[in-house]
Design an enzyme around this catalytic site. Sequence first.
Site, PDB file in Angstrom:
ATOM      1  N   LYS A  57      -2.009 -11.560  10.280  1.00 17.92           N
ATOM      2  CA  LYS A  57      -1.856 -11.797  11.719  1.00 17.92           C
ATOM      3  C   LYS A  57      -2.706 -13.003  12.110  1.00 17.92           C
ATOM      4  O   LYS A  57      -3.868 -13.107  11.693  1.00 17.92           O
ATOM      5  CB  LYS A  57      -2.296 -10.550  12.508  1.00 17.92           C
ATOM      6  CG  LYS A  57      -1.378  -9.324  12.325  1.00 17.92           C
ATOM      7  CD  LYS A  57      -1.890  -8.141  13.128  1.00 17.92           C
ATOM      8  CE  LYS A  57      -1.166  -6.849  12.802  1.00 17.92           C
ATOM      9  NZ  LYS A  57       0.113  -6.652  13.466  1.00 17.92           N
TER      10      LYS A  57
ATOM     11  N   HIS B 267      -0.752  -6.371   5.802  1.00 18.28           N
ATOM     12  CA  HIS B 267      -0.155  -7.295   6.776  1.00 18.28           C
ATOM     13  C   HIS B 267      -1.090  -7.597   7.945  1.00 18.28           C
ATOM     14  O   HIS B 267      -0.933  -8.620   8.608  1.00 18.28           O
ATOM     15  CB  HIS B 267       1.220  -6.811   7.247  1.00 18.28           C
ATOM     16  CG  HIS B 267       1.174  -5.734   8.283  1.00 18.28           C
ATOM     17  ND1 HIS B 267       1.011  -4.418   7.973  1.00 18.28           N
ATOM     18  CD2 HIS B 267       1.276  -5.786   9.631  1.00 18.28           C
ATOM     19  CE1 HIS B 267       1.011  -3.696   9.080  1.00 18.28           C
ATOM     20  NE2 HIS B 267       1.169  -4.505  10.105  1.00 18.28           N
TER      21      HIS B 267
ATOM     22  N   LYS C 214       0.833  -1.193   0.000  1.00 21.24           N
ATOM     23  CA  LYS C 214       0.000   0.000   0.000  1.00 21.24           C
ATOM     24  C   LYS C 214       0.875   1.253   0.000  1.00 21.24           C
ATOM     25  O   LYS C 214       2.040   1.148   0.376  1.00 21.24           O
ATOM     26  CB  LYS C 214      -0.903  -0.007   1.228  1.00 21.24           C
ATOM     27  CG  LYS C 214      -0.060  -0.007   2.479  1.00 21.24           C
ATOM     28  CD  LYS C 214      -0.709   0.551   3.657  1.00 21.24           C
ATOM     29  CE  LYS C 214       0.406   0.773   4.652  1.00 21.24           C
ATOM     30  NZ  LYS C 214       0.198   1.426   5.790  1.00 21.24           N
TER      31      LYS C 214
ATOM     32  N   ASP D  68      -3.353   5.646   5.659  1.00 17.00           N
ATOM     33  CA  ASP D  68      -2.313   4.736   6.158  1.00 17.00           C
ATOM     34  C   ASP D  68      -2.917   3.508   6.848  1.00 17.00           C
ATOM     35  O   ASP D  68      -2.423   2.398   6.700  1.00 17.00           O
ATOM     36  CB  ASP D  68      -1.419   5.501   7.150  1.00 17.00           C
ATOM     37  CG  ASP D  68      -0.232   4.676   7.632  1.00 17.00           C
ATOM     38  OD1 ASP D  68       0.275   3.859   6.845  1.00 17.00           O
ATOM     39  OD2 ASP D  68       0.191   4.856   8.798  1.00 17.00           O
TER      40      ASP D  68
ATOM     41  N   GLU E  92      -2.048   3.766  18.426  1.00 18.60           N
ATOM     42  CA  GLU E  92      -0.612   3.453  18.432  1.00 18.60           C
ATOM     43  C   GLU E  92       0.113   4.414  19.370  1.00 18.60           C
ATOM     44  O   GLU E  92      -0.130   5.619  19.319  1.00 18.60           O
ATOM     45  CB  GLU E  92      -0.029   3.589  17.029  1.00 18.60           C
ATOM     46  CG  GLU E  92      -0.563   2.566  16.054  1.00 18.60           C
ATOM     47  CD  GLU E  92       0.201   2.607  14.741  1.00 18.60           C
ATOM     48  OE1 GLU E  92       1.146   1.822  14.575  1.00 18.60           O
ATOM     49  OE2 GLU E  92      -0.147   3.443  13.889  1.00 18.60           O
TER      50      GLU E  92
ATOM     51  N   HIS F 202      -5.845  -1.404   6.713  1.00 14.12           N
ATOM     52  CA  HIS F 202      -5.966  -2.432   7.743  1.00 14.12           C
ATOM     53  C   HIS F 202      -7.343  -2.509   8.421  1.00 14.12           C
ATOM     54  O   HIS F 202      -7.910  -3.577   8.566  1.00 14.12           O
ATOM     55  CB  HIS F 202      -4.914  -2.202   8.814  1.00 14.12           C
ATOM     56  CG  HIS F 202      -3.538  -2.021   8.264  1.00 14.12           C
ATOM     57  ND1 HIS F 202      -3.056  -2.746   7.210  1.00 14.12           N
ATOM     58  CD2 HIS F 202      -2.525  -1.194   8.622  1.00 14.12           C
ATOM     59  CE1 HIS F 202      -1.808  -2.385   6.953  1.00 14.12           C
ATOM     60  NE2 HIS F 202      -1.460  -1.432   7.794  1.00 14.12           N
TER      61      HIS F 202
ATOM     62  N   LYS G  46      -1.582   8.169  15.900  1.00 11.59           N
ATOM     63  CA  LYS G  46      -0.191   8.105  16.359  1.00 11.59           C
ATOM     64  C   LYS G  46      -0.055   8.830  17.694  1.00 11.59           C
ATOM     65  O   LYS G  46      -0.842   9.729  17.998  1.00 11.59           O
ATOM     66  CB  LYS G  46       0.720   8.790  15.341  1.00 11.59           C
ATOM     67  CG  LYS G  46       0.736   8.137  13.973  1.00 11.59           C
ATOM     68  CD  LYS G  46       1.499   6.834  13.974  1.00 11.59           C
ATOM     69  CE  LYS G  46       1.594   6.238  12.584  1.00 11.59           C
ATOM     70  NZ  LYS G  46       1.978   4.825  12.602  1.00 11.59           N
TER      71      LYS G  46
HETATM   72  C1  BG6 Z   1       1.642   0.135   8.819  1.00 12.42           C
HETATM   73  C2  BG6 Z   1       1.464   1.615   8.906  1.00 12.42           C
HETATM   74  O1  BG6 Z   1       1.012  -0.366   7.672  1.00 12.42           O
HETATM   75  O2  BG6 Z   1       1.074  -0.483   9.959  1.00 12.42           O
HETATM   76  C3  BG6 Z   1       2.137   2.144  10.158  1.00 12.42           C
HETATM   77  O3  BG6 Z   1       2.040   2.251   7.763  1.00 12.42           O
HETATM   78  C4  BG6 Z   1       1.622   1.396  11.373  1.00 12.42           C
HETATM   79  O4  BG6 Z   1       1.913   3.548  10.294  1.00 12.42           O
HETATM   80  C5  BG6 Z   1       1.705  -0.115  11.162  1.00 12.42           C
HETATM   81  O5  BG6 Z   1       2.391   1.769  12.498  1.00 12.42           O
HETATM   82  C6  BG6 Z   1       1.035  -0.867  12.294  1.00 12.42           C
HETATM   83  O6  BG6 Z   1       1.265  -2.249  12.121  1.00 12.42           O
HETATM   84  P1  BG6 Z   1       1.525  -3.209  13.358  1.00 12.42           P
HETATM   85  O7  BG6 Z   1       1.538  -4.585  12.794  1.00 12.42           O
HETATM   86  O8  BG6 Z   1       2.833  -2.791  13.931  1.00 12.42           O
HETATM   87  O9  BG6 Z   1       0.392  -2.942  14.296  1.00 12.42           O
END
Ligand code: BG6
Length: 479
Positions: free
Chosen positions: A183, A179, A149, A236, A217, A241, A327
């Site tokens: 999980k 991703h 992405k 993002d 996060e 996700h 964030k």
């Molecule tokens: C990424 C984003 O795809 O996913 C990031 O670009 C984010 O900004 C991350 O921090 C979070 O993934 P995970 O697996 O660490 O929760």
Amino acid sequence: MVDKHASLNPGPPTTVVLFGATGDLSKRKLIPGLFRLTTNELLPHLRIVGTSLDDHTQESFLNFARESLAQFEGNISDEEWANFARRLTWAPGGTAKALKKAVAKAEAGLDEPQNRLHYLSVPPQAALAVIKTLDQAGLAEGARIVMEKPFGTDLESARRLNASVHEVFDEEQVFRIDHFLGKEAALNILAFRFANGLFEPIWHRNMIDHIQIDVPEALGLEQRAAFYEATGAYRDMVVTHLLQVMAFTAMEAPTSLAPAAITEEKNKVFRSMLPIGPDDVVRGQYSGYRNEDGVDPESETETFIALRCFVDNWRWAGVPFYLRTGKNMAEGMRIISIAFKEPPKSMFPPGSGIGQSGPDHLTFDLADESKMSLSFYGKRPGPGFRLDKLSMQFSVGETNSSAHVLEAYERLILDAVRGDRTLFTTAAGVERLWEVSKELISDPPPVRPYAKGTWGPNQIHQLIAPRAWRLPFERAWRG
Ligand code: BG6
């Protein structure tokens, strides 16, 4: 090393051509993931060709890979390193000629023909250039590509990107990676829903009041200001996700576990979504963001977003899905929380504790431990009839197979090598998500400030009222 995955057939002989091989994702996830796939014997016949625009040689690329493993894999033996290093070939400069030569070198002397997987760990503008190079090098035919992405930044750009990709690769060859879907915990949603008779009958607007998908996060920009400034939290995290996870949570039972059947049900969820408008959204920006290096001092980019959306079909009409991510928030968490409706009538009087800690809930934690919790009201021991919120909890860490957990990228690379598209998104799915985002993108509400280390701007409470956000948890997970 013990083969923990002996029950799985090893993947076919494959050459992975890694574009952006000396970038951050490659260092943190891809090289360690490829290493584990070889040591676990899941991809015993793997060759890796690394390339990027950075100035590297075979030797310095090997050093880069070794550092990546030292940092993210821990102690590996000399024997394990030697076994991995012999698979690595550096292709300088990214030209078609250099690439072709490096792939030929990597595959020289192998008995069987190699499948080819091109992993594009590069920004979208660069992706199109890479696709052209692959075409010129004659490396596109019969190969698969994994794309990262963002898949466009709005409907028009997504369509243009998909059309350009399709000039060289058929859709069946394209694996768009998300991703979160790799999980363990995300897959467990499908197992939980469709492998049991108990839950599916209550997975419905008749029983469920609302659903929260909450991914705060604690991390900040992490040297990604340029990327983030042009992207923001919605593009993002949400279009990718959070909405993908929502699709697993909301979809109908697929006719089989086959990729096309699952993709079809996910895309039906996206097709049923109502457009997301500015009134459904709270955008936030943490105080101090505009002073970060590489950020416009007048930036309107959101570092936080909370929104309400609807899947307007027979199962979910009227049930709000609340999504939140940002964030520099108070805690890093990834949960899905299903809130059940209150019982129609209560014999428990006010003051007994009924309803005091919100509705009864089912909670999925998408962290590697893949935890789940069913919380409900139960009787407090002792005289009278007081109620407490109690819970039944499960964690993969408590099972005998917890050592088998694959990291998300590792799992998804393996799936792409095997040609299994179940966990990858399609052009149609991506384009539909941009379509429902159109109003929001063209008329975004203003960004509201929030202090670092909090749960977002105050407006988030109005967005969800009369309900309340589950996070922060009133009671922590059991250790
Ligand atoms: C990424 C984003 O795809 O996913 C990031 O670009 C984010 O900004 C991350 O921090 C979070 O993934 P995970 O697996 O660490 O929760």
